[in-house]
Design an enzyme around this catalytic site. Structure first.
Site, PDB file in Angstrom:
ATOM      1  N   ARG A 176      23.476 -15.510  26.746  1.00 53.82           N
ATOM      2  CA  ARG A 176      23.161 -14.979  25.421  1.00 53.82           C
ATOM      3  C   ARG A 176      22.947 -16.126  24.439  1.00 53.82           C
ATOM      4  NH1 ARG A 176      25.495  -9.442  22.663  1.00 53.82           N
ATOM      5  NH2 ARG A 176      23.850  -9.319  21.171  1.00 53.82           N
ATOM      6  N   CYS A 177      22.060 -17.013  24.834  1.00 54.98           N
ATOM      7  CA  CYS A 177      21.911 -18.247  24.084  1.00 54.98           C
ATOM      8  C   CYS A 177      20.554 -18.832  24.410  1.00 54.98           C
ATOM      9  CB  CYS A 177      23.039 -19.181  24.525  1.00 54.98           C
ATOM     10  SG  CYS A 177      22.734 -20.908  24.348  1.00 54.98           S
ATOM     11  N   GLU A 197      21.165 -13.436  20.002  1.00 52.93           N
ATOM     12  CA  GLU A 197      22.201 -14.353  20.470  1.00 52.93           C
ATOM     13  C   GLU A 197      22.960 -15.052  19.350  1.00 52.93           C
ATOM     14  OE1 GLU A 197      19.348 -16.555  22.573  1.00 52.93           O
ATOM     15  OE2 GLU A 197      19.542 -18.234  21.236  1.00 52.93           O
TER      16      GLU A 197
END
Ligand code: CDP
Length: 788
Positions: free
Chosen positions: A372-373, A742
């Protein structure tokens, strides 16, 4: 502030439309890979290694094959006959599909058992007899670089030690000079530990090869089905799998978070197995397999931040050691082996920066997925935000004030960062001030002073982050050479209802709703009349998929531009229908009218109908458009998060009292969905900050490979998230939107860590690595007391 152009019925941008897809999910009509059942389907289960590093002396299949219903045991030797026992990783390294001789990490696939049902396949896997010769695993990445460390990858030509690559960005000499001359330099080694991408649905595949039509149908938990189709064709082309014969369907996905970008050995084995056997083969990871066989993060960062004595930041240097496990399978764009880590200079205006990174092999699972980045932004943001707080503590300045004094000012955008990014827009002062007001920052500072006077441990932590999402301009960004654009195709049917397809793939983000809203905004067709489809490579236009918050910046933009092509076409049709020239037609969302005679008008639906029934002479019939969008730049969302904690000195327990999150993702398509994205992301931010982290013993055994001992926070552990936003539209995005998904996962960990360290500061505790658990706090308190 953004004001809605459309009515709630049309539901364009800015409306909190309820998610269209939720009716399906709430009625149990979601369709996940494990729901796929094909006639004659077989089941595959892996035999996995108990050792982290071992030679395979023998694999005896006999007892397994003797079980009624076990049809095959596939080994690396079997795959080697087709040259399918190794596969490329996204970053030009190689990964075993199945080993022929050496095991490189605990739980690595040793062989695969195929049976008529899953239970029999599990029995078969237990009956396979593998003889291992264990070796001493290398677990510590620093020791992996010792001169006498055994060479882990002798299979790689020219590989003389366990060092994988060196990367650097920025001016080292000038940065070091600025640091040497500075009044104040704060230093810290910061570790962002390995964590799991613990999505609700594990990874899985159903592969089905039809020997007659030569078509390969693959249902896959994939965030990037088109890219995977191309990779399968490139890797297996030599055995006759050609791209036009491969159809990948990514159905509903229960959370991806980057973990469903890579190709896993199980996928390849299932595809090989159906190709050889001619029957569908299903492989679904179990929970522990999912937890142990991949990771995110694992960066050890040596940071130095230099400033004047009154707190003007001058230079930042960070040297990182990255533990990649036994192969570099990080999910990063080709030219960015460390992802977008060079965003580590943060939201602050200073001249000198230098970042370098060395990656090493160890006997751990490969991965390095962008959890999530946007490719290593979490690591970068944690480094700079911890260091800014450390500087504030060192010079005795309020950390909010220090940030306000060092922020890039809104008139400085577009801002060229010292490590080469061009930040598109932002108003960092407004965002932080809004967060401070919402929290009541000054009151909390007073309360903290009072509590400290009473000997109580209370902390306030800030994180003011800049993100970099929306990869990417194709001149810089590619995955295995495939340019990172994205796409939208719109088909408006004669009755004015539409179907739109995209190259991205939602895993819960709500694309079926928000993409329909973008089209409603542009065309004036109600969102409820627009169906959205993603994830089927036979029908969707080519795209690079959904991860790193890229869907809105890329496919969202493609949707707007494709719709604008239709509006232009519609103008010609409206002029024909209204018997005026095109220049005399005015467009307001949903309606064409004659300039100066607004009573003479045609709705979008009337114009669409005419495009099939009453076409202007010479015009191509129909109302369809496609656009492939190659963004001119990335988008740079930002946020200001403030966390208030109290720590119990007796037990080390941490109580998060308040958490305020102000995000700026430019113009917002659906405020409710964005708020949901932020809530979920914040919970995935508190996770590594306070709970999650993979632990290994000296033999390379994973110590917390089940949910019994790997604590994923739920609503119970989550504080009440208080959210809000500021809006600085992206100047280059057609909708002024930036990605958001994110941001909270990136911004939350340093806010929480900074708050806990702030609480412990009076005891002389100046840094703790995340996850900051009560036991870690308790140990630190005992140590501090002994020193005192
Ligand atoms: O690529 P991914 O969908 O994970 O991330 P995103 O582009 O940040 O979008 C996440 C969700 O938030 C999608 O449903 C977007 O349409 C929505 N969103 C929004 O409503 N407004 C924005 N400015 C950004 C995202």
């Amino acid at each position: 502030m953004f004001s809605c152009k459309t009515s709630p019925e049309v539901g364009g941008m800015g409306h909190s439309i309820k998610r269209k897809e939720d009716a399906r999910f709430l009625h149990g009509k979601g369709n996940y890979v494990d729901d796929v059942k094909l006639p004659g389907m077989l089941h595959m289960v892996m035999v996995r290694s108990p050792y982290a590093y071992a030679k395979i002396k023998s694999i005896n299949k006999d007892k397994a094959l003797a079980i009624d219903g076990v049809l095959a045991v596939i080994t690396g030797e079997d795959l080697a006959q087709y040259n399918l026992h190794w596969m490329p990783t996204l970053l030009s390294d190689s990964q075993m599909v199945l080993p022929t001789d050496t095991i490189m990490h605990q739980s690595q696939e040793v062989c695969a058992v195929i049976a008529t049902d899953r239970y029999i396949a599990v029995d078969g896997a237990e009956a396979v007899e593998v003889e291992y010769e264990p070796m001493q695993a290398i677990v510590d990445p620093f020791k992996a670089l010792d001169e006498d460390a055994p060479l882990l990858r002798p299979d790689k030509e020219g590989q003389e030690n366990n060092h994988i690559y060196h990367w650097e960005r920025g001016d080292k000499a000038k940065t070091e000079e600025a640091i040497a001359k500075a009044d104040v330099v704060v230093k810290e080694r910061i570790h962002l530990p390995r964590i799991h991408v613990a999505s609700i649905e594990t990874c899985g595949v159903v592969a089905s090869y039809d020997k007659v039509t030569e078509k390969m149908l693959i249902y896959l938990t994939s965030q990037a089905p088109h890219a995977i189709r191309t990779i399968v064709a490139l890797v297996a082309g030599h055995v006759g799998l050609s791209e036009e014969k491969i159809r990948i369907i990514a159905p509903d996905i229960g959370g991806g978070f980057g973990g469903k970008v890579p190709v896993y050995p199980g996928y390849v084995i299932a595809i090989a197995a159906t190709f050889l056997i001619g029957k569908p083969v299903k492989w679904i990871e179990d929970r522990s397999e999912n937890l142990v066989n991949g990771f995110a993060r694992d960066y050890h960062m040596d940071c130095e931040l230099a400033a004047t004595k009154d707190g003007k930041i001058q230079a930042f240097k960070v040297s990182t050691l990255a533990d990649h496990g036994y192969t570099d399978s990080s999910a990063n764009p080709s030219k960015y082996p460390t992802g977008m880590f060079s965003i580590c200079t943060g939201s602050y205006d200073y001249e000198h920066a230098f970042a370098e990174l060395d990656a090493v092999y160890t006997n751990k699972a490969p991965g390095g997925v962008a959890y999530r980045c946007s490719f290593r932004v979490t690591e970068a943001v944690h480094a700079i935000e911890r260091m800014v707080d450390k500087l504030a503590a060192e010079i005795g300045k309020d950390p909010a004030q220090l940030r306000l004094e060092n922020f890039i000012k809104k008139e400085q955008f577009p801002y060229s960062s010292p490590l080469g990014w061009s930040y598109d827009s932002g108003d960092y002062h407004a965002t932080l001030k809004k967060a401070m007001d919402m929290l009541g920052y000054d009151d909390y500072k007073k309360e903290q002073a009072e509590k400290r006077a009473q000997g109580k441990l209370m902390g306030i932590g800030i994180s003011t982050f800049t993100e970099v999402v929306g990869a990417g301009p194709s001149k810089d960004f590619d995955i295995l050479g495939i340019a990172m654009f994205d796409s939208a195709e719109i088909r408006v049917h004669p009755t004015g209802k539409a179907l739109a397809r995209f190259g991205t793939k939602s895993q819960g983000q709500g694309h079926e709703t928000t993409y329909a809203q973008i089209l409603a905004e542009e065309l004036g067709i109600p969102y409820s009349d627009i169906e959205i489809e993603e994830g089927d490579t036979d029908t969707a236009p080519y795209g690079l998929g959904t991860y790193a918050s890229r869907s809105t910046p890329t496919a969202g933009a493609a949707a707007a531009i494709a719709a604008r092509k239709l509006v232009d076409k519609g103008k010609k049709i409206a002029a024909y229908l209204l018997e005026v020239s095109e220049e005399d037609i005015e467009w307001e969302v949903g309606k064409y009218s004659v300039k100066g005679a607004p009573e003479k008008s045609k709705t979008i639906q009337e114009v669409v109908f005419a495009s099939y029934t009453n076409i202007p002479p010479g015009m191509e019939p129909g109302f369809e458009a496609t656009h492939y969008y190659d963004p001119p730049n990335l988008t740079f969302p930002n946020g200001a998060y403030i966390c208030v904690v109290e720590v119990d000195e007796e037990t080390g327990a941490i109580d998060v009292k308040r958490f305020v999150a102000i995000d700026d993702c430019g113009n917002i398509i659906n405020p409710m969905i964005v708020e949901g994205q932020v809530h979920g992301g914040l919970t995935q931010g508190i996770a590594p900050a306070m709970y999650e982290g993979i632990q290994y013993d000296d033999e390379g055994n994973v110590l917390n490979g089940t949910f019994m001992d790997y604590l994923v926070p739920t609503a119970v552990e989550s504080p009440k998230w208080e959210t809000g936003h500021t809006i600085t539209p992206s100047p280059h995005h057609p909708l002024g939107a930036k990605g958001v998904a994110e941001s909270p996962t990136v911004g939350a960990p340093p806010a929480i860590a900074n708050a806990i360290i702030d609480a412990l500061y009076p005891l002389g505790i100046k840094h703790l690595d995340i996850p900051i658990t009560p036991s870690k706090v308790w140990d630190a308190i005992q140590e501090a007391k002994q020193k005192a």
